[in-house]
Write a protein that holds these residues in place. Structure first.
Motif, PDB file in Angstrom:
ATOM      1  N   PHE A  41      33.267  22.477  76.278  1.00  0.00           N
ATOM      2  CA  PHE A  41      32.863  23.690  75.567  1.00  0.00           C
ATOM      3  C   PHE A  41      31.531  23.500  74.857  1.00  0.00           C
ATOM      4  O   PHE A  41      31.198  22.410  74.377  1.00  0.00           O
TER       5      PHE A  41
ATOM      6  N   TYR B  31      32.527  33.884  69.267  1.00  0.00           N
ATOM      7  CA  TYR B  31      31.803  32.871  70.023  1.00  0.00           C
ATOM      8  C   TYR B  31      31.971  31.504  69.367  1.00  0.00           C
ATOM      9  O   TYR B  31      32.152  31.404  68.151  1.00  0.00           O
TER      10      TYR B  31
ATOM     11  N   LYS C 138      37.825  30.219  82.657  1.00  0.00           N
ATOM     12  CA  LYS C 138      38.672  30.442  81.485  1.00  0.00           C
ATOM     13  C   LYS C 138      39.611  29.262  81.257  1.00  0.00           C
ATOM     14  O   LYS C 138      40.166  28.704  82.207  1.00  0.00           O
TER      15      LYS C 138
ATOM     16  N   ASP D 221      30.073  29.919  74.120  1.00  0.00           N
ATOM     17  CA  ASP D 221      31.270  30.254  74.912  1.00  0.00           C
ATOM     18  C   ASP D 221      32.123  31.240  74.115  1.00  0.00           C
ATOM     19  O   ASP D 221      32.201  31.157  72.886  1.00  0.00           O
ATOM     20  N   THR D 222      32.746  32.196  74.787  1.00  0.00           N
ATOM     21  CA  THR D 222      33.496  33.238  74.090  1.00  0.00           C
ATOM     22  C   THR D 222      34.927  32.804  73.807  1.00  0.00           C
ATOM     23  O   THR D 222      35.520  32.019  74.552  1.00  0.00           O
TER      24      THR D 222
ATOM     25  N   THR E 275      36.267  31.219  77.273  1.00  0.00           N
ATOM     26  CA  THR E 275      35.562  31.476  78.534  1.00  0.00           C
ATOM     27  C   THR E 275      34.170  30.867  78.462  1.00  0.00           C
ATOM     28  O   THR E 275      33.396  31.174  77.548  1.00  0.00           O
ATOM     29  N   LYS E 276      33.852  30.017  79.423  1.00  0.00           N
ATOM     30  CA  LYS E 276      32.534  29.383  79.449  1.00  0.00           C
ATOM     31  C   LYS E 276      31.482  30.382  79.901  1.00  0.00           C
ATOM     32  O   LYS E 276      31.673  31.092  80.889  1.00  0.00           O
ATOM     33  N   LYS E 277      30.378  30.438  79.162  1.00  0.00           N
ATOM     34  CA  LYS E 277      29.345  31.420  79.479  1.00  0.00           C
ATOM     35  C   LYS E 277      28.578  31.066  80.747  1.00  0.00           C
ATOM     36  O   LYS E 277      28.036  31.963  81.419  1.00  0.00           O
ATOM     37  N   GLU E 278      28.542  29.781  81.108  1.00  0.00           N
ATOM     38  CA  GLU E 278      27.713  29.392  82.247  1.00  0.00           C
ATOM     39  C   GLU E 278      28.346  29.712  83.591  1.00  0.00           C
ATOM     40  O   GLU E 278      27.636  29.999  84.562  1.00  0.00           O
TER      41      GLU E 278
END
Length: 234
Positions: free
Chosen positions: A62, A87, A18, A66-67, A11-14
């Motif tokens: 990525f 992460y 997903k 990112d998780t 999952t992208k943090k920005e």
């Protein structure tokens, strides 16, 4: 018949988008109570097939932070809890693309040590309550004594320093932060989801897999030692 399956969710943090992968070149997870940080290395094809006109190079998609959630099983059956959760630490530009990941310790390594404590009898519980907030904890009654702390290093570096200078271990299991003192050690309980693999049987029902050497264990380095061959000094 067994065939290995994986389900990897990044999952992208920005933007929270997903990406799911069910085919990989390799997954290597290292976890130990002797280390604060559990690590995972994922090798994926560098090009990711998706809608035309969108970026498909994983090295450009990525980023660090990112998780990652990794589920492993047999025959497309997976546990409800990931075998690894953490992460992205780094993404290589190699082919296949190598994604290095770390567990929740990744966050602690980026937490600055802003307010040093200088107490006559600093305890583990005082330190954790001050600097490692937001986690469930299992902690011993352990005193460091008078132990001035350097404000110029990270919280993770201080934990590693504690482990070198005191009989302590710090580590994560699931979402719980543990500290164990050698004198008070009791083995923590891991989630069953981490200890089992699953598969779909002939009736399309999920069943747990039992590991057996020569059946579904490719190789192992387990060495049995008889009690009579070990000398222990107390």
């Amino acid at each position: 018949m067994f065939f290995l399956s994986c389900n990897i969710i990044i999952t992208k943090k920005e933007d929270g988008k997903k990406y799911t992968f069910n085919n990989v070149s390799n997954v290597n997870i290292i976890t130990s109570m002797d280390n604060l940080t559990d690590t995972c290395q994922v090798k994926l094809p560098r090009k990711y097939a998706q809608d035309k006109g969108q970026e498909n190079d994983l090295t450009k998609i990525f980023k660090s932070g990112d998780t990652v959630e990794i589920y492993l099983g047999y025959n497309r059956a997976f546990p409800s809890i990931p075998v690894f959760e953490g992460y992205i630490k780094s993404v290589s530009f190699a082919t296949p693309c190598v994604i290095e990941c770390e567990n929740e310790a990744w966050s602690i390594k980026r937490k600055p040590f802003e307010k040093p404590l200088d107490r006559e009898n600093l305890t583990v519980k005082e330190f954790v309550s001050e600097y490692i907030k937001g986690y469930k904890t299992v902690l011993p009654d352990f005193e460091f004594g008078h132990y001035p702390l350097d404000a110029e290093i990270s919280v993770a570096k201080i934990l590693e320093k504690f482990m070198k200078e005191f009989p302590l271990k710090f580590f994560f299991i699931d979402d719980v932060f543990y500290c164990t003192a050698y004198s008070e050690f009791t083995p923590p309980k891991k989630s069953n989801a981490h200890l089992r693999m699953f598969r779909m049987n002939a009736e399309d029902k999920v069943e747990a897999i039992k590991f057996k050497t020569g059946v579904n264990i490719i190789s192992d380095t387990l060495v049995f030692t008889l009690g009579g061959n070990v000398n222990v000094q107390v």
